[in-house]
Every structure is written in structure tokens, then in C-alpha cells.
Design a protein around this motif. Structure first.
Motif, mmCIF file in Angstrom:
data_model
loop_
_atom_site.group_PDB
_atom_site.id
_atom_site.type_symbol
_atom_site.label_atom_id
_atom_site.label_comp_id
_atom_site.label_asym_id
_atom_site.label_seq_id
_atom_site.Cartn_x
_atom_site.Cartn_y
_atom_site.Cartn_z
ATOM 1 N N GLY A 91 0.790 -1.220 0.000
ATOM 2 C CA GLY A 91 0.000 0.000 0.000
ATOM 3 C C GLY A 91 0.819 1.264 0.000
ATOM 4 N N ALA A 92 2.081 1.196 0.483
ATOM 5 C CA ALA A 92 2.943 2.372 0.466
ATOM 6 C C ALA A 92 3.381 2.727 -0.943
ATOM 7 N N GLU A 93 3.234 1.800 -1.892
ATOM 8 C CA GLU A 93 3.617 2.028 -3.288
ATOM 9 C C GLU A 93 2.405 2.006 -4.214
ATOM 10 N N HIS A 94 1.222 2.133 -3.645
ATOM 11 C CA HIS A 94 -0.025 2.120 -4.419
ATOM 12 C C HIS A 94 -0.428 3.560 -4.774
ATOM 13 N N PRO A 95 -0.922 3.834 -5.971
ATOM 14 C CA PRO A 95 -1.400 2.897 -7.002
ATOM 15 C C PRO A 95 -0.347 2.540 -8.061
ATOM 16 N N TRP A 96 0.863 3.085 -7.953
ATOM 17 C CA TRP A 96 1.911 2.748 -8.924
ATOM 18 C C TRP A 96 3.234 2.695 -8.204
ATOM 19 N N PRO A 97 3.999 1.632 -8.445
ATOM 20 C CA PRO A 97 3.738 0.537 -9.385
ATOM 21 C C PRO A 97 2.970 -0.647 -8.773
ATOM 22 N N SER A 98 2.655 -0.570 -7.479
ATOM 23 C CA SER A 98 1.890 -1.644 -6.855
ATOM 24 C C SER A 98 0.419 -1.379 -7.128
ATOM 25 N N ALA A 99 -0.158 -2.110 -8.095
ATOM 26 C CA ALA A 99 -1.461 -1.726 -8.656
ATOM 27 C C ALA A 99 -2.539 -2.791 -8.500
ATOM 28 N N ILE A 100 -2.355 -3.742 -7.578
ATOM 29 C CA ILE A 100 -3.411 -4.711 -7.302
ATOM 30 C C ILE A 100 -4.602 -3.969 -6.697
ATOM 31 N N GLY A 101 -5.795 -4.354 -7.102
ATOM 32 C CA GLY A 101 -6.990 -3.625 -6.703
ATOM 33 C C GLY A 101 -7.468 -3.932 -5.302
ATOM 34 N N LEU A 102 -6.596 -3.764 -4.334
ATOM 35 C CA LEU A 102 -6.936 -3.943 -2.923
ATOM 36 C C LEU A 102 -6.822 -2.602 -2.207
ATOM 37 N N PRO A 103 -7.467 -2.462 -1.051
ATOM 38 C CA PRO A 103 -7.322 -1.218 -0.295
ATOM 39 C C PRO A 103 -5.865 -0.936 0.051
ATOM 40 N N VAL A 104 -5.526 0.322 0.106
ATOM 41 C CA VAL A 104 -4.154 0.730 0.406
ATOM 42 C C VAL A 104 -3.697 0.157 1.750
ATOM 43 N N ARG A 105 -4.585 0.115 2.718
ATOM 44 C CA ARG A 105 -4.222 -0.317 4.067
ATOM 45 C C ARG A 105 -4.380 -1.827 4.277
ATOM 46 N N GLN A 106 -4.612 -2.575 3.209
ATOM 47 C CA GLN A 106 -4.771 -4.023 3.321
ATOM 48 C C GLN A 106 -3.434 -4.666 3.694
ATOM 49 N N ILE A 107 -3.364 -5.274 4.864
ATOM 50 C CA ILE A 107 -2.144 -5.976 5.275
ATOM 51 C C ILE A 107 -2.419 -7.425 5.645
ATOM 52 N N ALA A 108 -3.686 -7.800 5.759
ATOM 53 C CA ALA A 108 -4.025 -9.185 6.081
ATOM 54 C C ALA A 108 -4.130 -10.004 4.805
ATOM 55 N N PRO A 109 -3.752 -11.287 4.848
ATOM 56 C CA PRO A 109 -3.902 -12.149 3.662
ATOM 57 C C PRO A 109 -5.357 -12.218 3.214
ATOM 58 N N VAL A 110 -5.545 -12.324 1.903
ATOM 59 C CA VAL A 110 -6.889 -12.346 1.342
ATOM 60 C C VAL A 110 -6.872 -13.146 0.046
ATOM 61 N N VAL A 111 -7.930 -13.864 -0.222
ATOM 62 C CA VAL A 111 -8.048 -14.573 -1.501
ATOM 63 C C VAL A 111 -8.422 -13.565 -2.578
ATOM 64 N N ARG A 112 -7.653 -13.573 -3.655
ATOM 65 C CA ARG A 112 -7.939 -12.672 -4.768
ATOM 66 C C ARG A 112 -7.499 -13.315 -6.075
ATOM 67 N N GLU A 113 -8.378 -13.336 -7.041
ATOM 68 C CA GLU A 113 -8.091 -13.833 -8.388
ATOM 69 C C GLU A 113 -7.496 -15.237 -8.380
ATOM 70 N N GLY A 114 -7.980 -16.079 -7.467
ATOM 71 C CA GLY A 114 -7.614 -17.485 -7.507
ATOM 72 C C GLY A 114 -6.396 -17.881 -6.697
ATOM 73 N N LEU A 115 -5.811 -16.955 -5.924
ATOM 74 C CA LEU A 115 -4.700 -17.318 -5.053
ATOM 75 C C LEU A 115 -4.740 -16.453 -3.804
ATOM 76 N N ILE A 116 -3.837 -16.698 -2.872
ATOM 77 C CA ILE A 116 -3.817 -15.929 -1.634
ATOM 78 C C ILE A 116 -2.817 -14.790 -1.776
ATOM 79 N N GLU A 117 -3.304 -13.576 -1.637
ATOM 80 C CA GLU A 117 -2.430 -12.401 -1.622
ATOM 81 C C GLU A 117 -1.964 -12.177 -0.184
ATOM 82 N N VAL A 118 -0.642 -12.113 -0.011
ATOM 83 C CA VAL A 118 -0.037 -11.874 1.305
ATOM 84 C C VAL A 118 0.647 -10.511 1.238
ATOM 85 N N PRO A 119 -0.067 -9.451 1.609
ATOM 86 C CA PRO A 119 0.491 -8.105 1.437
ATOM 87 C C PRO A 119 1.708 -7.851 2.318
#
Length: 317
Positions: free
Chosen positions: A166-194
């Protein structure tokens, strides 16, 4: 209990290639700079019985062959740590000895999904050829990933991505998650570990990275995650991060931070166990984990520490 992903982006630094250094010097200053590189970090991890993930970028093999990559992968695996995939696409258009004049696009998000998939697939083959097991986790170079990246990874059988920062959002870190998302979450078929964040000052986020946080900020972030029972905590470092930018001298402050971090994680192992992605740890998903809030004293101390470090570097130059 909070799973800790202690991650090290492990790569040949483009700046040394752009300076027209030979491959052995590029390797030395990127992977073993000033005696505080890969070997040092692996030894410290072993001393404290900690697990770490080394995200290795194999694409420089397109210029320099597989031998440097085999040395990296072998060292990590022999030390009992894990290798996962990292990728800086600019290496695909580069040429040895041209001082960085030719190169591919620097950001993975500048490619459409099909080309991202091809790049990731090709890098996976190189990493396996260098001796690594088939990777299941990925981090884009410069955190440059979007939802197309996640879809490409899922189609190739990856289980995890750790590119959202989130500190590099929206560029170049451009995954469509909230900026403050730090908890793992299922997204687009895999687990995102921010990547884990703290709030540097109200509204300003800073990622949990050795060169970015003071030892005091790291202690506070660990204690915050433990007290709030966060689902995961993801820490970033680099193979060259404990040395100066040229890779010729240790950065004493960064070395101290890494050593303090290892000591802290050792002491807190019951509540903050370090894990490998390959362990496929049970992660509580969709937690409402929030970054550590701002503290002006902690921030002021880090700024003073950084100023001191810069003064030392200038005197040594």
C-alpha cells in the motif's frame, strides 16, 4: 499466533550492470556486498533458527548464464531456506556489456496479462533450471503487479503472491486492494499476502523493510501484530540491503537493524513464528488487520538515525 513471512528479494542489482561492471563484480556487490550479503544473512538466520523466503530473480541468466543463479539457489537451499520467484522484466531486453543501454520494460504492469504470463512462465523455468523446486509464491520486482498478474499466476499454479504494498499504491503496486490491506486475502484465484505497513505519520504509510524502519519501529510493529493477533506479518529485505548503495561497505545501521530483528523474532517465536510459503501455513483470511498507528517520537528517531547514516556515508565517500 501470527505467521511471519521474513522475505529477502534476492537479485543482481541493475545499477551495477548499468555501471558496466563485469559479472563477478555485479554478483559480489549484489549478493555478497562487503561481507553482509547472502552468506551473512543465512548465517544469522541459522543462528536464531528462523525461516526466511528468498524471492530470487533468475532473469539475469538470460545475459550471464545459469551459473550465478545456481550459486544463489544452492546457497539458499543448502541453508535450509526456501526459494520462491521474483521478477524484474527489464532484464529480458538487456545485453551484457552495454552499460544498460538496452533493456525491456521495467514494470511488469506495463505488459498485458498474456505477456505477463509468458514472462512468469519463462522465469519459472529458469529458476527450476537453476536448481529450485517449482515455486508456489511470487513477488514482482518493485512490487509492480496488478490483478492481471494475479490471474496469470493462478493460471500457472501459483498459490501465493506477495506484491501488494500500500505504500507504493497505485503505482507501481497496482493490485486492486485497499491501500491499508495488510491481512492475507483470496484474490483472483490465489492468496495475496500483502507487505506489512506502519503509519509513519497520519495518513502516510511505510512498508516494513529493513532500510525503511528503525529498530524501535520494528519492535513496535511486531508487538502491535502480536497484541492484535494479526493473521500474518510480512517483512521485506534485499540481498544487498545491508551494504551501501555501491556494495562496497557495510551499512552499520542496516546491519544492526537486521541483527536486532532476528533477535526479536527469536525471542517472540511462540507468538510470531517465522514460516515458509512452502509450509502452506493456515492463514486466517479477511482479517480486519490495521497498520501500527503513527508515533512522532519513533518517526523522529528514525529520521535522526537516517541523517546520521547519510553523514557517515558522505564522509566515507
Amino acid at each position: 499466533m501470527t505467521s511471519v513471512f521474513l522475505t529477502v528479494d534476492t537479485e543482481l542489482a541493475w545499477r551495477h550492470h548499468a555501471a558496466s561492471l563485469d559479472v563477478e563484480t555485479i554478483f559480489a556487490r549484489s549478493l555478497e556486498p562487503a561481507g553482509v550479503g547472502l552468506a551473512y544473512q543465512l548465517a544469522r538466520l541459522a543462528r536464531h533458527d528462523l525461516k526466511a523466503c528468498f524471492f530470487v530473480d533468475p532473469l539475469p541468466a538470460l545475459l550471464f548464464g545459469l551459473e550465478p543463479m545456481k550459486r544463489i539457489v544452492g546457497a539458499v537451499i543448502d541453508a535450509g531456506q526456501e526459494v520462491q520467484l521474483h521478477l524484474h522484466p527489464n532484464w529480458t531486453g538487456a545485453a551484457a556489456g552495454d552499460g544498460g543501454k538496452t533493456h525491456g520494460r521495467f514494470e511488469l504492469i506495463d505488459f498485458p496479462q498474456a505477456q505477463q504470463r509468458d514472462l512468469i512462465s519463462g522465469a519459472t523455468e529458469l529458476l527450476i533450471a537453476a536448481g529450485a523446486p517449482h515455486p508456489i509464491a511470487f513477488r514482482a520486482g518493485s512490487y509492480s503487479a496488478n490483478d492481471d498478474t494475479l490471474r496469470a499466476l493462478a493460471s500457472l499454479g501459483f498459490a501465493y503472491d506477495s506484491s501488494h504494498n500500500g505504500a507504493e499504491h497505485p503505482w507501481p503496486s497496482a493490485i486492486g486492494l485497499p491501500v491499508r490491506q495488510i491481512a492475507p486475502v483470496v484474490r483472483e484465484g490465489l492468496i495475496e499476502v500483502p507487505v506489512t505497513l506502519i503509519e509513519d505519520r497520519p495518513g502516510a504509510l511505510r512498508n516494513f523493510q529493513i532500510c525503511a524502519l528503525s529498530a524501535g519501529e520494528m519492535v513496535a510493529a511486531l508487538d502491535h501484530a502480536m497484541a492484535e493477533n494479526h493473521a500474518a506479518l510480512t517483512i521485506v529485505s534485499h540481498s544487498f540491503e545491508l551494504a551501501n548503495r555501491e556494495g562496497t561497505r557495510p551499512n552499520a545501521i542496516h546491519v544492526r537493524r537486521f541483527d536486532v530483528l532476528c533477535t526479536m523474532l527469536d525471542a517472540r517465536r511462540d507468538d510470531l513464528p517465522t514460516v515458509h510459503f512452502g509450509d502452506r501455513p493456515m492463514l486466517a483470511l479477511d482479517h480486519a488487520d490495521a497498520p501500527l498507528g503513527p508515533n512522532s517520537l519513533r518517526t523522529s528517531w528514525r529520521r535522526a538515525e537516517q541523517l546520521w547514516s547519510n553523514m557517515i556515508e558522505e564522509r566515507a565517500a
